[in-house]
Design an enzyme around this catalytic site. Structure first.
Site, short mmCIF file in Angstrom:
data_model
loop_
_atom_site.label_atom_id
_atom_site.label_comp_id
_atom_site.label_asym_id
_atom_site.label_seq_id
_atom_site.Cartn_x
_atom_site.Cartn_y
_atom_site.Cartn_z
N ILE A 30 0.83 -1.22 0.00
CA ILE A 30 0.00 0.00 0.00
C ILE A 30 0.86 1.26 0.00
CG2 ILE A 30 -1.99 -1.11 1.07
CD1 ILE A 30 -1.10 0.22 3.75
N GLY A 86 12.39 -5.29 6.89
CA GLY A 86 11.57 -5.97 7.87
C GLY A 86 11.48 -5.36 9.25
N HIS A 93 9.59 -10.68 4.96
CA HIS A 93 9.03 -10.33 3.66
C HIS A 93 10.12 -9.75 2.78
CE1 HIS A 93 8.46 -6.82 6.28
NE2 HIS A 93 8.48 -6.05 5.20
N LEU A 94 10.03 -10.07 1.51
CA LEU A 94 10.96 -9.56 0.51
C LEU A 94 10.25 -8.52 -0.33
CD1 LEU A 94 12.45 -12.94 -0.82
CD2 LEU A 94 13.08 -11.66 1.24
N HIS A 95 10.84 -7.35 -0.45
CA HIS A 95 10.31 -6.29 -1.30
C HIS A 95 10.87 -6.52 -2.71
CE1 HIS A 95 8.88 -3.46 1.91
NE2 HIS A 95 9.76 -4.16 2.61
#
Length: 148
Positions: A30, A86, A93-95
């Site tokens: 988001i 993180g 989580h991987l961006h």
């Protein structure tokens, strides 16, 4: 207590899903740094990179690579970038994001005011690119659900 990402995976909080398999999901963020910025997240609650098994990391990296290839195609980007930070959520989580230069790869560029219709369009564009690349089986039937 369930993390924010677990609540998204469980459907308690809305998400824009672009990928789902038995081990991981991916949804667009988001607060994108660039259009198409997605998060690859394990279904299991693993706090951070160094807590993950080698097998889990290999799977997440493989999914990130596939998503990055689709982002490059969808946005005609020269690179796909991978960031692991993180600090904001205690759930690994991987961006993954399409990238044009290294200078723009900073969370200071994240847009927290992106309109919902732009976020929806970016998610669908990425979903279409993944389907076009032969990954339709991993693209959820509905953007708002991680179920296949």
């Amino acid at each position: 207590m369930a993390t924010l990402f677990t609540k998204i995976i469980d459907g308690e909080i809305p998400g824009r899903f672009v990928w789902a398999d038995d081990v991981a999901v991916a949804f667009t963020t988001i607060a994108p740094i660039t259009d198409g910025h997605a998060l690859v997240v394990p279904r299991a609650e693993v706090d951070q990179l160094t807590d993950a098994s080698d097998e889990l990391l290999a799977h997440l990296t493989s999914v990130a690579k596939t998503i990055g290839q689709a982002q490059k195609a969808a946005w005609d980007a020269p690179r796909a970038a991978l960031l692991v930070a993180g600090f904001e959520i205690p759930h690994l989580h991987l961006h993954v994001l399409p990238a044009w230069d290294e200078a723009s790869l900073t969370f200071a560029n994240a847009r927290s005011d992106a309109p919902a219709d732009e976020l929806d369009a970016a998610a669908e564009r990425l979903r279409a690119a993944l389907r076009d690349a032969g990954h339709a089986a991993q693209v959820p039937a509905r953007v708002d659900s991680p179920a296949l």
